[in-house]
Design a protein around this motif. Structure first.
Motif, PDB file in Angstrom:
ATOM      1  N   THR A  19       0.741  -1.302   0.007  1.00 56.81           N
ATOM      2  CA  THR A  19      -0.209  -0.125   0.066  1.00 56.81           C
ATOM      3  C   THR A  19       0.801   1.097   0.084  1.00 56.81           C
ATOM      4  OG1 THR A  19      -1.644  -1.115   1.245  1.00 56.81           O
ATOM      5  CG2 THR A  19      -1.905   1.132   1.238  1.00 56.81           C
ATOM      6  N   LYS A  74       1.241   5.105   1.046  1.00 56.58           N
ATOM      7  CA  LYS A  74       0.599   5.910   1.705  1.00 56.58           C
ATOM      8  C   LYS A  74       0.951   7.382   1.324  1.00 56.58           C
ATOM      9  CE  LYS A  74       1.070   2.518   4.892  1.00 56.58           C
ATOM     10  NZ  LYS A  74       1.555   1.188   4.760  1.00 56.58           N
ATOM     11  N   ARG A  75       0.063   8.364   1.350  1.00 57.79           N
ATOM     12  CA  ARG A  75       0.177   9.573   0.712  1.00 57.79           C
ATOM     13  C   ARG A  75      -0.614  10.311   1.929  1.00 57.79           C
ATOM     14  NH1 ARG A  75       3.291   7.302  -1.730  1.00 57.79           N
ATOM     15  NH2 ARG A  75       3.401   7.185  -3.991  1.00 57.79           N
ATOM     16  N   ARG A  98      -4.472  10.703   6.263  1.00 61.74           N
ATOM     17  CA  ARG A  98      -3.686   9.508   5.438  1.00 61.74           C
ATOM     18  C   ARG A  98      -4.477   8.903   4.349  1.00 61.74           C
ATOM     19  NH1 ARG A  98      -0.234   5.155   8.248  1.00 61.74           N
ATOM     20  NH2 ARG A  98       1.145   6.907   7.857  1.00 61.74           N
ATOM     21  N   GLU A 151      -4.644   5.979   1.450  1.00 60.84           N
ATOM     22  CA  GLU A 151      -3.884   4.623   1.153  1.00 60.84           C
ATOM     23  C   GLU A 151      -4.145   4.416  -0.205  1.00 60.84           C
ATOM     24  OE1 GLU A 151      -5.054   2.176   4.363  1.00 60.84           O
ATOM     25  OE2 GLU A 151      -3.373   2.685   5.692  1.00 60.84           O
ATOM     26  N   LYS A 152      -3.251   4.072  -1.103  1.00 58.34           N
ATOM     27  CA  LYS A 152      -3.346   3.625  -2.522  1.00 58.34           C
ATOM     28  C   LYS A 152      -3.033   2.236  -2.553  1.00 58.34           C
ATOM     29  CE  LYS A 152      -2.925   8.270  -4.284  1.00 58.34           C
ATOM     30  NZ  LYS A 152      -2.600   8.895  -5.623  1.00 58.34           N
ATOM     31  N   ARG A 153      -4.108   1.516  -2.508  1.00 58.30           N
ATOM     32  CA  ARG A 153      -3.839  -0.216  -2.348  1.00 58.30           C
ATOM     33  C   ARG A 153      -3.497  -0.587  -3.855  1.00 58.30           C
ATOM     34  NH1 ARG A 153      -5.756  -1.095   2.435  1.00 58.30           N
ATOM     35  NH2 ARG A 153      -7.164   0.334   3.333  1.00 58.30           N
TER      36      ARG A 153
END
Length: 129
Positions: free
Chosen positions: A99, A101-102, A113, A115-117
């Protein structure tokens, strides 16, 4: 602990290997949940029907799965010498990947946060008996 010589252990391990044609897409930028919607639609279908379903499915994951299915068909044809008309999707699943994290700026100096999975998508084909 396994018994026997190292080469014997390797030989036994390779004998248990799955010989069905497959294709795997690692680090696909789509969540497992969204990929599973598409995979559930094509599981167990023959490859021509599955390609038709994926062609007109509006979801983003369908384009990824379609490309992956074409790759699996090519693997079956070239590596295993199978006839593409007799193939069907025996297994298809998506496993969780890493994942990214941005951070998204929010009000009063806070940060949320994002989360780009990612997922690892696998398709396994088999021949109709």
């Amino acid at each position: 602990m396994a018994k026997g010589h190292r080469s014997q252990i390797k030989r036994e391990r390779n004998a248990q290997k799955d010989t069905r044609p497959s294709a795997k897409l690692s680090y696909a930028r789509v969540s497992v949940q969204k990929a599973c919607f598409v995979l559930d639609a094509v599981r167990g279908k023959d490859v021509q029907t599955a390609l038709g379903i994926l062609e007109y499915n509006p979801r983003y994951a369908s384009s990824l799965v379609k490309k992956l299915l074409k790759s699996a068909i090519a693997n079956a044809e070239n590596n295993n010498g199978m006839n593409p008309e007799n193939l069907y999707i025996a297994e298809c699943y998506a496993n969780k990947g890493p994942t990214m994290k941005r951070v998204r700026p929010r009000a009063q100096g806070r940060a949320y946060r994002i989360e780009k999975r990612m997922s690892h998508i696998t398709i396994v084909l088999d021949e109709k008996k």
